[in-house]
Design a protein around this motif. Sequence first.
Motif, PDB file in Angstrom:
ATOM      1  N   PHE A 403       0.845  -1.215  -0.040  1.00  0.00           N
ATOM      2  CA  PHE A 403       0.096   0.120  -0.093  1.00  0.00           C
ATOM      3  C   PHE A 403       0.914   1.313   0.097  1.00  0.00           C
ATOM      4  O   PHE A 403       1.665   1.278   1.012  1.00  0.00           O
ATOM      5  N   SER A 424      -2.811   3.878  -1.996  1.00  0.00           N
ATOM      6  CA  SER A 424      -3.466   4.440  -0.831  1.00  0.00           C
ATOM      7  C   SER A 424      -4.066   5.672  -1.299  1.00  0.00           C
ATOM      8  O   SER A 424      -3.686   6.804  -1.671  1.00  0.00           O
ATOM      9  N   PRO A 429      -3.221   6.201   5.869  1.00  0.00           N
ATOM     10  CA  PRO A 429      -4.406   5.465   5.829  1.00  0.00           C
ATOM     11  C   PRO A 429      -4.445   4.545   7.372  1.00  0.00           C
ATOM     12  O   PRO A 429      -3.511   4.402   7.867  1.00  0.00           O
ATOM     13  N   CYS A 434      -7.086  -0.411   4.988  1.00  0.00           N
ATOM     14  CA  CYS A 434      -6.373  -1.344   4.102  1.00  0.00           C
ATOM     15  C   CYS A 434      -7.104  -2.826   4.085  1.00  0.00           C
ATOM     16  O   CYS A 434      -7.400  -3.564   2.715  1.00  0.00           O
TER      17      CYS A 434
END
Length: 473
Positions: A403, A424, A429, A434
């Motif tokens: 990510f 992301s 995040p 996720c």
Amino acid sequence: MRRTKIVATVGPACESRETLTAMIRAGVNVFRLNFSHGTADEHKARCQLIRDIATEEKCYVALLGDLQGPKIRLRTLAVDAIELAVGTELILDTRLGDGEGNDRHIGVDYEPLARSVAAGDTLLLDDGRLRLTVQKVDGEQVFCRSASIGTLLSRKGINRLGGGLSAPALTEKDLADIGHAAEMKLDYIAVSFPSSAADIIDARTRLQAAGCHAHIIGKIERAEAVAEEDHLDELIRACDGVMVARGDLGVEIGDASLIGLQKHIIKRSRVLNRPVITATQMMESMISSPIPTRAEVFDVANAVLDGTDAVMLSAETASGRYPVETIEAMARNCEGAERYPSARKSSYRLERTFDSVEETIAMSAVYAANHQQGVKAIVSMTETGRTVLLMSRLTSGIPIFAFSRNVETCNRVSLYRGVFAISSETADPHISDCIEVLKARGLVDAGDSILMTIGDQIGVDNHTNTLKIIKVH
């Protein structure tokens, strides 16, 4: 999920939007732009088209620009072709230009040739298809006798068995192409025919001066590059990744030696934390056939079992009749090899001590993934892709999801074995975000366990210091 990545060369056979889209859907992870062919404008147009298609397909692919390098070639012949028989005498002369000489006296574009060979040496022409034995050297003329039968054409390459013909790694054309690569914002640049780490260091300086931020792939294709293990290791360390370029390398050291050397280069690249591409004639028959030979299937599978990050296609996709079918066949072969047990386990570097917290976390994650029951994925929040690169050096059957908020990082990790990029949408995040993305894509289910690596200072490069084991709710 297929862990071994596929590099495909773009050319006239696959430059349409429809074909490139089909190739991405079939499994291409990296597109190679071969600067030995085509104009800068053609490459720029292909680059933009590929970026547009990847955006439409909501996926990431890397773009690799392959510099032509100092290929040593014959000049243009004064005749259409020269028929060689065993014993045919030829004079190679560095003073002759294109179209000069005759069918027994031909020019060469490598000025130091006469100082680089001696009586008894073997010169290999046209990728080793023709052999000349040096009889004597007189001034700028090299007197040879053919040791094989065949047709010699203009502009064919020349190698010396055992190496020793080494022009500077970057030519004037390469320097111009580096400027074009900067404009195209390529992810990788392949440097052809480096002899040592110094050639890569020079190339990096030239790239930086041109404003090009591409990572460097060093093509291992000279005998000098592999003559000593320490020398090879220095060259690998100087690169961001390497390519086992089996064409010219096989010509210089012999195909029999190439077998073990391919395995050695892949092993050393993984130990030194560099991605590695295996290239040349992997599915050559599919230039004109819709199915590969079994020998080609086994060649691809052996590279996968050796631990290569990627397998590469050249003329098969650039000029072949079946570019999409070739990608589909290669993807099937990679997946088949990855089901073999040795492709899903690792030695874990248990004898190693680590210099950084980041590497310790990366190694711990893969070890845990291979031993903790119920783990379905490794997730890494990464700025540069460094952590997932380290993870991908160890063998595992568990996918690694990178990510990142950096598009360049998402593109670049497309080359790494077993790593899959996910953008992301926010700079910071949350872990639950996720997990929801993975669930929405059908990559994990409730009850699965995932491993997550993260830094406690989001947005700071090379600061991964935390490993979590998380149950998906």
